[in-house]
Design a protein around this motif. Structure first.
Motif, short mmCIF file in Angstrom:
data_model
loop_
_atom_site.label_atom_id
_atom_site.label_comp_id
_atom_site.label_asym_id
_atom_site.label_seq_id
_atom_site.Cartn_x
_atom_site.Cartn_y
_atom_site.Cartn_z
N PHE A 2 1.94 -3.78 -8.56
CA PHE A 2 2.20 -3.56 -7.14
C PHE A 2 3.60 -3.00 -6.95
O PHE A 2 4.46 -3.59 -6.31
N ALA A 3 3.80 -1.83 -7.50
CA ALA A 3 5.13 -1.21 -7.56
C ALA A 3 5.38 -0.30 -6.36
O ALA A 3 4.45 0.26 -5.77
N SER A 4 6.65 -0.14 -6.05
CA SER A 4 7.07 0.83 -5.03
C SER A 4 6.62 2.22 -5.45
O SER A 4 6.72 2.59 -6.61
N GLY A 5 6.10 2.97 -4.48
CA GLY A 5 5.59 4.30 -4.78
C GLY A 5 4.10 4.30 -5.07
O GLY A 5 3.46 5.34 -5.00
N PHE A 6 3.56 3.12 -5.37
CA PHE A 6 2.11 3.00 -5.57
C PHE A 6 1.50 2.04 -4.53
O PHE A 6 0.58 2.40 -3.81
N ALA A 7 2.00 0.82 -4.46
CA ALA A 7 1.44 -0.18 -3.55
C ALA A 7 2.15 -0.20 -2.20
O ALA A 7 1.57 -0.63 -1.20
N TYR A 8 3.39 0.23 -2.15
CA TYR A 8 4.14 0.28 -0.89
C TYR A 8 5.20 1.37 -1.00
O TYR A 8 5.53 1.85 -2.08
N ARG A 9 5.74 1.75 0.18
CA ARG A 9 6.79 2.76 0.21
C ARG A 9 7.84 2.34 1.23
O ARG A 9 7.52 2.04 2.38
N ASP A 10 9.08 2.29 0.80
CA ASP A 10 10.19 2.01 1.71
C ASP A 10 10.44 3.24 2.58
O ASP A 10 10.42 4.37 2.08
N HIS A 11 10.66 2.99 3.87
CA HIS A 11 10.92 4.12 4.77
C HIS A 11 12.00 3.79 5.79
O HIS A 11 12.01 4.32 6.90
N GLY A 12 12.92 2.93 5.41
CA GLY A 12 14.09 2.64 6.23
C GLY A 12 13.87 1.65 7.35
O GLY A 12 14.79 1.37 8.12
N LEU A 24 12.31 -2.33 8.73
CA LEU A 24 12.41 -3.71 8.25
C LEU A 24 11.41 -3.99 7.14
O LEU A 24 11.75 -4.58 6.12
N LEU A 25 10.16 -3.57 7.33
CA LEU A 25 9.12 -3.76 6.32
C LEU A 25 8.64 -2.41 5.81
O LEU A 25 8.65 -1.43 6.56
N PRO A 26 8.23 -2.35 4.57
CA PRO A 26 7.76 -1.07 4.02
C PRO A 26 6.38 -0.69 4.55
O PRO A 26 5.71 -1.48 5.20
N GLU A 27 5.97 0.50 4.22
CA GLU A 27 4.62 0.95 4.52
C GLU A 27 3.70 0.51 3.38
O GLU A 27 3.94 0.87 2.22
N GLY A 28 2.68 -0.26 3.69
CA GLY A 28 1.71 -0.68 2.68
C GLY A 28 0.80 0.47 2.33
O GLY A 28 0.21 1.09 3.23
N LEU A 29 0.68 0.80 1.07
CA LEU A 29 -0.12 1.94 0.63
C LEU A 29 -1.53 1.55 0.20
O LEU A 29 -2.31 2.42 -0.19
N LEU A 30 -1.86 0.26 0.28
CA LEU A 30 -3.22 -0.19 -0.07
C LEU A 30 -3.99 -0.57 1.19
O LEU A 30 -4.87 -1.43 1.16
N LYS A 31 -3.66 0.09 2.31
CA LYS A 31 -4.33 -0.17 3.59
C LYS A 31 -5.83 0.09 3.47
O LYS A 31 -6.25 0.96 2.71
N GLY A 32 -6.59 -0.65 4.28
CA GLY A 32 -8.03 -0.46 4.30
C GLY A 32 -8.78 -1.33 3.32
O GLY A 32 -10.01 -1.44 3.38
N LYS A 33 -8.07 -1.95 2.41
CA LYS A 33 -8.71 -2.86 1.44
C LYS A 33 -8.68 -4.29 2.00
O LYS A 33 -7.88 -4.61 2.87
N SER A 34 -9.54 -5.12 1.47
CA SER A 34 -9.51 -6.54 1.80
C SER A 34 -9.45 -7.32 0.49
O SER A 34 -9.61 -6.74 -0.59
N ALA A 35 -9.21 -8.62 0.59
CA ALA A 35 -9.05 -9.42 -0.63
C ALA A 35 -9.67 -10.81 -0.45
O ALA A 35 -9.76 -11.33 0.66
N VAL A 36 -10.07 -11.38 -1.58
CA VAL A 36 -10.54 -12.76 -1.65
C VAL A 36 -9.79 -13.42 -2.80
O VAL A 36 -9.69 -12.84 -3.89
N CYS A 37 -9.24 -14.60 -2.55
CA CYS A 37 -8.56 -15.37 -3.59
C CYS A 37 -9.36 -16.64 -3.83
O CYS A 37 -9.57 -17.43 -2.89
N ILE A 38 -9.82 -16.84 -5.07
CA ILE A 38 -10.58 -18.02 -5.45
C ILE A 38 -9.76 -18.79 -6.46
O ILE A 38 -9.50 -18.29 -7.56
N SER A 39 -9.32 -19.98 -6.08
CA SER A 39 -8.45 -20.75 -6.97
C SER A 39 -8.95 -22.17 -7.11
O SER A 39 -9.58 -22.72 -6.20
N VAL A 40 -8.68 -22.74 -8.28
CA VAL A 40 -9.06 -24.12 -8.56
C VAL A 40 -7.83 -24.88 -9.02
O VAL A 40 -6.90 -24.31 -9.58
N MET A 41 -7.85 -26.18 -8.76
CA MET A 41 -6.73 -27.02 -9.19
C MET A 41 -7.20 -28.44 -9.47
O MET A 41 -8.27 -28.86 -9.00
#
Length: 195
Positions: A103-113, A115-132
């Protein structure tokens, strides 16, 4: 819908692996899911170690040729599914190393001056499945939801992934941990997933 499953557990006899199987079986019965790819970080022996020196600079991470196939997987996917245990209140170091490198700058996000960068993975969704091992509410009451904040806000929303669903299962080393019911919940979710 194209689904990339990022699986992070060293043991294929684990409950994490059983959850992986439920994701795959549920997805098979869902006509809206066209394809599923699995990235098994341990089986692939993914190198989680960041290396920077005069020939490998941080600002060039987004075009590291060693990671091109993994970048293509992330670009290809509509939905990212992370499956992992919670160790010491957070995902395994292997998964965190994958995140550090991918998730590196220039691939996953871009700084543009701003407060927060521009997310470059827009349009995707995620599911996190964790056990403990501990109780399901342990992270909420003892750790102020640090794991969910890390995955949702510090990572996924930062790179533009706004829709994040969590399955966080506790008491998984307990014989009375309702394993079958929890596995069924994941199967049902993926079988009925619309987007």
């Amino acid at each position: 819908m194209k689904v990339l499953v990022i699986y992070c557990h060293p043991n294929h006899q684990s409950l994490s692996y059983a959850f992986l199987q439920q994701v795959l079986h549920g997805s098979e019965g869902n006509g809206r899911i066209s394809e599923v790819q699995v990235l098994d970080l341990y089986e692939e022996r993914f190198d989680p170690v960041l290396v920077f020196h005069e020939h490998k600079r941080r600002r060039d991470m987004h075009k590291d040729p060693e990671l091109e196939r993994h970048r293509e997987q992330l670009k290809w996917a509509d939905k990212l599914v992370f499956i992992y245990p919670i160790w010491w209140g957070r995902p395994p170091a292997m998964l965190l190393g994958y995140i550090d490198r991918m998730f590196a700058s220039g691939f996953a996000y871009r700084d543009h001056g701003k407060l927060l960068p521009e997310g470059l993975l827009k349009g995707k969704s995620a599911v996190c499945i964790s056990v403990m091992k501990g109780p399901t509410l342990y992270p909420l009451f003892w750790l102020n939801n640090a794991h969910k904040i890390l995955m949702r806000k510090a990572l996924l929303q930062y790179v533009g992934v706004r829709k994040v669903k969590f399955f966080e299962f506790g008491n998984m080393e307990n014989a009375k941990g309702n394993h079958a019911k929890k596995l069924q919940r994941v199967f049902d979710y993926f079988q009925g997933l619309a987007g």
